[in-house]
Each structure stands twice: as C-alpha cells, then as structure tokens.
Write a protein that holds these residues in place. Structure first.
Motif, PDB file in Angstrom:
ATOM      1  N   VAL A 332       0.856  -1.187   0.000  1.00 62.39           N
ATOM      2  CA  VAL A 332       0.000   0.000   0.000  1.00 62.39           C
ATOM      3  C   VAL A 332       0.895   1.241   0.000  1.00 62.39           C
ATOM      4  O   VAL A 332       1.561   1.531   0.995  1.00 62.39           O
ATOM      5  N   GLN A 333       0.935   1.948  -1.099  1.00 66.61           N
ATOM      6  CA  GLN A 333       1.805   3.117  -1.246  1.00 66.61           C
ATOM      7  C   GLN A 333       0.974   4.332  -1.658  1.00 66.61           C
ATOM      8  O   GLN A 333       0.216   4.269  -2.634  1.00 66.61           O
ATOM      9  N   HIS A 334       1.128   5.453  -0.931  1.00 62.87           N
ATOM     10  CA  HIS A 334       0.413   6.694  -1.258  1.00 62.87           C
ATOM     11  C   HIS A 334       1.166   7.848  -0.625  1.00 62.87           C
ATOM     12  O   HIS A 334       1.788   7.697   0.441  1.00 62.87           O
ATOM     13  N   ARG A 335       1.110   8.997  -1.257  1.00 63.86           N
ATOM     14  CA  ARG A 335       1.860  10.152  -0.757  1.00 63.86           C
ATOM     15  C   ARG A 335       1.368  10.619   0.605  1.00 63.86           C
ATOM     16  O   ARG A 335       2.077  11.328   1.315  1.00 63.86           O
ATOM     17  N   ASN A 336       0.151  10.239   0.985  1.00 64.61           N
ATOM     18  CA  ASN A 336      -0.387  10.641   2.286  1.00 64.61           C
ATOM     19  C   ASN A 336      -0.433   9.483   3.283  1.00 64.61           C
ATOM     20  O   ASN A 336      -1.189   9.517   4.246  1.00 64.61           O
ATOM     21  N   LEU A 337       0.379   8.466   3.056  1.00 66.06           N
ATOM     22  CA  LEU A 337       0.529   7.348   3.993  1.00 66.06           C
ATOM     23  C   LEU A 337       1.997   7.199   4.351  1.00 66.06           C
ATOM     24  O   LEU A 337       2.870   7.276   3.475  1.00 66.06           O
ATOM     25  N   VAL A 338       2.283   7.000   5.622  1.00 66.90           N
ATOM     26  CA  VAL A 338       3.659   6.756   6.051  1.00 66.90           C
ATOM     27  C   VAL A 338       4.134   5.444   5.443  1.00 66.90           C
ATOM     28  O   VAL A 338       3.415   4.431   5.476  1.00 66.90           O
ATOM     29  N   LYS A 339       5.322   5.440   4.894  1.00 69.41           N
ATOM     30  CA  LYS A 339       5.838   4.246   4.231  1.00 69.41           C
ATOM     31  C   LYS A 339       6.318   3.223   5.256  1.00 69.41           C
ATOM     32  O   LYS A 339       7.050   3.561   6.182  1.00 69.41           O
ATOM     33  N   LEU A 340       5.880   1.988   5.083  1.00 68.68           N
ATOM     34  CA  LEU A 340       6.336   0.890   5.924  1.00 68.68           C
ATOM     35  C   LEU A 340       7.504   0.205   5.227  1.00 68.68           C
ATOM     36  O   LEU A 340       7.354  -0.406   4.169  1.00 68.68           O
ATOM     37  N   TYR A 341       8.700   0.308   5.814  1.00 67.17           N
ATOM     38  CA  TYR A 341       9.881  -0.285   5.205  1.00 67.17           C
ATOM     39  C   TYR A 341       9.918  -1.804   5.369  1.00 67.17           C
ATOM     40  O   TYR A 341      10.419  -2.518   4.522  1.00 67.17           O
TER      41      TYR A 341
END
Length: 627
Positions: A332-341
């Motif tokens: 799940v990738q979006h500019r308004n979501l914190v990225k989970l590494y």
C-alpha cells in the motif's frame, strides 16, 4: 551398589548456602557450607566436606554472568537467616544437588528461595517470571514453581518449602528443572531457569553416624561413586540438550524461511540490526508510546532514519498471520501514507519499521507547544491530504483497509508539512463481501463511531467518522480527546453544534488564526458534520468527502441532522429542549432551536458515554484494546 553405599554412611545431615562464599551458621543451628564453584554450561562440583555435590547443565544465550551465581545486597525482612539470601545458584536448564553417604531413613528437606532479580514496582522489568519444576528423589513435588508468585507477588521475600523425603541407598537427589516457561531477557539477558538460595536435609530419626575427619577416607569411595553418577547424568543431559537445541533451531530456521518467503527478504530486518539502530532501544530515542507499543527513533546502517515500533504482547496474532498482513500493507503506497519499510520476525514481540518524519505528529503541531505555526491554507491542505489518504485505503488500493485509529496523533507531518497517516497497528483488511465485521473494539476515546463502540460493527464508515472529528480539531485547534474529570468540560461537538444552529459557525475557528478563507472553513465544518452523523448510512464515502472539500461535489443535497448522541448529552445536562431537525444551510440557520448545553461532555461514540464526559464502566469494558 546398594551395599557399597550402605556400608559407607558418612553423615546424617547436610546444609548448603547456594552460591555463598563462606560457611554460615543458620538459625536452625545448622552450618551451611559454601557453594561458590564456578560451574560452566555442563559441570559438577563436590563440596569441601565430601557429603554433597552439585551439577549443572545447559547454556545461557548471551548470559551476563558466566559463573551462574546471582547476587543481592538487599536485606530480607521475613527471615532470621538474611545472610543466606545474598546469593543464589541458577542454571539455564537443569540444577541438581546430591546428598552423598547419608544414613538411610526419612529426612526433612528444606529448600529456600528468594527472587531478587525482578523488582516489585510497576516497571517493565516486573513482568519477569522464573518458572521451574522441583523433583526430590526423582518424584516431581512442584510443577511450574514460580518463586515470586509463591511469595504473594513480591520480590525480596523468602519462600521456604519443606518436604519429607526417604533416603535409600544412602543417596539424596534434589533436582530443579527448567519448565520451558517464564522470561529469558527480563530483567537482564540470560536470567532464567531454576534458582535456589539455600537447602538443608535433617533426619526425622535419631542418627547413628556423624560426619568427622576420621571417616573421610571411608567415605571417599562413596564420594567417587556419587561424582561418577553425577558426571554421567550431566553428560547425558548435555547431549540430550544439544540434540533438542539443534532440532529446535532447525525448526525455527524453517519457519523463518517460510516467513521470509511471504514478506520478502528485502522487507525483513534482523533484530540485532534494529537494536543497534535504536541504541538497544534506549529511552532517549523514545518517540512515543501507547497501548499498542512503543516507538523508537533509529538510524540504519545505510543512513536512513526510521521509526521502529515495538508492538506490545497484548496482541495474540501469530507470526504467520502477522507476516501475511505486513506483506499486504507493504504494497500500500500513497503520498499521504507513512511508508512501511518492513518488519522484524526474530523477536518475541513484532517490530515494525516506518519512515521517520521530521515535523512529528499533527496533534503536537495543533495542541502542543511546538514551534510549528499552521496557518489556514496549510490546515486546509492537511485536512485534504488526510482525506485523500483514507480514500486510497478504502477505495483505491489493491486491498480495502480500515485503519480503525484515525486521530491527530496518528497523522505525521513531513519536512514540507504534508500529512501522512501512520500507525497501522490496528488496521484490518476489509472484506468487500461483508456489510460489517463484528470484531473486538479497538481505538481511542473521542474518535469512535457509535455503532463501533456499542456493537463492534466495523466498516469503512468508522474511519469516516474519525476523520470528521479530526477535521473539527483542525478548524478549532482543540483536541476532542479529554482526560479531565471536570464536569464543566465542553467538547468540540457541542461547541460546533451550538454555533452552527445559531448561525455563528465561524466563531468555532481557532483564535490563533487571524486570517482564513470563510468559504473553505464553512465547507470543512459542514463536511465534518456530515461525516459524524450518528447513522453510518448517512456518512459519505471518503472519495465523496474529497470531492466536497475541493468543491467538485455539490453539498446542497447532503442532509445534516443533529445526531441523537448530541441531543441526549444536552438533555442529560439539563437542557429543556433538543434539536432533531435538519439544517437547511451550511451553518447559517436551522429549522429549530435549542438551548446551549450547560457543560456536558463526551467521547465520540456518544450513546455509550454519560454527559459528564467520563467513560462509563460499560463503555470502558468494550475498549479493551484502546489507548
């Protein structure tokens, strides 16, 4: 063998100060001999007077104390023999004491314990448990014995256990065996397995022999035989332990390989890597903590600054299920979501690794004393960004995800003050084929939708409700989550409805905002009121919320009805009338009027909360996973 021991009776009692360095006279008139041998992973020792011996097997993982002796400077108040409890002998697996050449008959065996490595205060170290089994002459007398539990939940309290034991063949065996339970890393790495401070064996008959210098030579053969037996037992136990450890290690490696395949190796971090990045999870790197774990700032070897979340043990989710959900959320990738590494699968408590954002959380920027000054244009963009992030989770990602804990503290701001939704610790994958999911309620007071708080019905509309609360907080610059017990506390729901009904919605705006766009403010307030309708069916989808905020969708047809939870609070607070009609214009007029609340309070989710703002026992009981 029986005749050999019978003819070599050397003593009729024994007393040992486990881990002690000198002989101590006990209150029972026994002389407790020192047991200060430096035992290793699989070794034995015969006491200075050859009437007893000790053997240990097993190897700690990274033990802090190579001698397997633990020390305490604490004075124990519930015993006359405080000196016996300055030390204790421990073992990772198996600890045996032998009485050699004892006269046959019944003995009273006294075992004395004290747990002085687990403090009593309500600190995280107090969660430590030492659990083991007690065998006498091969018969299990205690199963899953917990020293602190036996002491009534207290550390530094002496526990004395006495048993009548028959000695035959002139041999006594006291065996303390790790039950495979308890904790291995609390309070310190390597402190687990059986432990004992002192032991003694006294005859229940009139003895006919006594140990003396004259019979040392006569007991020599018995000592040798006892030592040989002890060594043989230790070697067998060591071999068995190595075999079991290798099999267990092989199984763990196979399980990890399966989990790596699910998550993907690039997304998996080693525990040692994250421990090094956070400086062993040092408190100085603590960014925050809540009911679902603590978050630490760390720096990886490649230079990336990350936030490492240590999920609490309250989650009973299995590692396979955890890995599957991490693999899903990682996509799940979006500019308004914190990225989970990625995550760590080695530790007992799951670890999540997120990107770390410079400007912290939205609640700190709005309600704290930070240096950020959010003007109205920036607040409007933050509100819009949050809506877009939630809309992506609900409608645009490859899987539908309900966040379940949308709130200001879970919105982080990057260097350009762009909002990013964080903390997927409560997120649940949502099944398109189900209209709702009955689930265990989790979330935060002040943001819970009524149907979720009362009945556990989870749909994407609970996120819509929570977004409406956050939108009102952004406009007012005030939190809806209060911990005060004061009855006169007025919550933002009551404030905004009083002003909205009386045609003064702009008075709801944060006093710190000297300039703002009136049209945008009215639009955000009206959207927030639509999102927080009591019935989930009256709340719009998040994609429509985005359209209404940007002005692309007409709100004229949207009905704004004052929720029943608002009117009920006001009735309970003493209002003489309540509003049940529909507002015809955005904050400019209302179809009927109501007196202002005289100070009721609430937490969002209304119907379960009294007007004082204090959660009722019934409401508190259902928020068993909340923060």
């Amino acid at each position: 063998m029986p005749l050999l021991f019978c003819n070599l009776c050397a003593a009729s009692s024994l007393a040992v100060d486990c881990g002690g360095s000198r002989t101590i006279s006990g209150s029972d008139n026994a002389m407790y001999q020192a047991d200060n041998a430096n035992l290793g992973a699989a070794s034995y020792y015969v006491g200075g007077a050859p009437i007893w011996g000790v053997s240990s097997s097993g190897r700690f993982m990274d033990p802090p104390n190579g001698s397997y002796i633990i020390y305490s400077s604490r004075q124990f108040q519930n015993t006359l023999d405080s000196g016996l409890f300055q030390t204790a002998r421990m073992s990772p697996s198996s600890l045996r004491y032998y009485g050699i050449g004892l006269e046959n008959g019944n003995y009273t065996v006294t075992l004395q314990f004290a747990e002085f490595d687990s403090p009593d205060p309500q600190a995280w170290k107090s969660r430590a448990r030492r659990v083991f089994d007690i065998y006498l002459q091969g018969e299990r007398r205690e199963k899953n014995f917990d020293i602190r539990k036996a002491a009534g939940g207290k550390s530094f309290v002496v526990v004395k256990k006495q048993y009548v034991v028959p000695v035959v063949k002139n041999f006594l065996e006291i065996h303390l065996f790790w039950a495979g339970k308890g904790t291995c890393c609390i309070p310190t790495q390597g402190y687990y397995g059986p432990a004992i401070s002192a032991l003694s064996a006294t005859p229940n008959f009139i003895p006919t022999v006594h140990y003396s210098v004259d019979n040392k030579s006569s007991s020599k053969t018995g000592v040798i035989v006892g030592v040989v037996i002890g060594v043989a037992v230790c070697l067998l136990a060591a071999l068995a332990g190595v075999f079991v450890w290798r099999q267990k290690r092989k199984k763990i490696l196979l399980e990890l390989e399966e989990l790596y395949t699910i998550v993907g190796r690039p997304n998996v971090f080693s525990y040692s890597e994250l421990r090094s990045a956070t400086e062993n999870f040092d408190s100085s790197n603590l960014l925050g903590e809540g009911g679902y774990g603590s978050v630490y700032k760390g720096k990886l070897s490649d230079g990336r600054v990350v936030a490492v979340k240590q999920l609490s043990e309250s989650s009973n989710q299995g590692k396979l299920q955890f890995a599957t959900e991490i693999e899903t959320i990682s996509r799940v990738q979006h500019r308004n979501l914190v990225k989970l590494y990625g995550c760590c699968l080695e530790s007992k408590t799951p670890l999540l690794v997120y990107e770390c954002l410079e400007n912290g959380s939205l609640d700190h920027a709005l309600f704290g004393k930070g240096g950020l000054n959010l003007d109205w244009p920036r607040r409007f963009e933050i509100c819009l960004g949050i809506a877009r992030g939630i809309a992506y989770l609900h409608e645009e990602s490859s899987v539908r995800i309900v966040h379940r804990d949308i709130k200001a503290s879970n919105v982080l701001l990057d260097a350009d003050l762009n909002p990013k939704i964080s903390d997927f610790g409560l997120a649940k994958l949502y099944d398109d084929k189900k209209t709702h999911v009955s689930t265990k309620v989790a979330g935060t007071f002040g943001y819970l939708a009524p149907e979720y708080a009362m009945r556990g019905h989870m749909t994407e509309k609970i996120d819509v409700f929570a977004f409406g609360v956050v939108a009102l907080e952004i406009v007012a610059g005030e939190s809806n989550h209060h911990t005060t017990l004061e009855e006169e506390t007025t919550y933002i729901f009551e404030k905004v409805w009083d002003l909205y009904e009386n045609g003064n919605p702009l008075d709801f705006v944060d006093p710190k905002l000297s300039k703002f766009n009136s049209e945008e403010v009215l639009r955000v307030i009206r959207v927030a009121l639509i999102c927080t309708q009591g019935s989930p069916h009256r709340r719009p989808s998040m994609s429509r919320v985005v359209s209404m905020l940007t002005g692309d969708a007409d709100m004229a047809g949207e009905e704004v009805i004052k929720p029943s939870y608002i009117t009920e609070w006001q009735v309970k607070a003493g209002s003489s009338s309540s509003y049940t009609g529909t507002s015809s214009q955005a904050g400019l007029s209302s179809s009927s009027t109501t007196q202002q609340s005289s100070g009721g309070g609430h937490a969002a989710g209304g119907d379960a909360t009294p007007a004082t703002g204090n959660p009722s026992p019934m409401f508190t009981s259902i928020i068993d996973e909340g923060r």
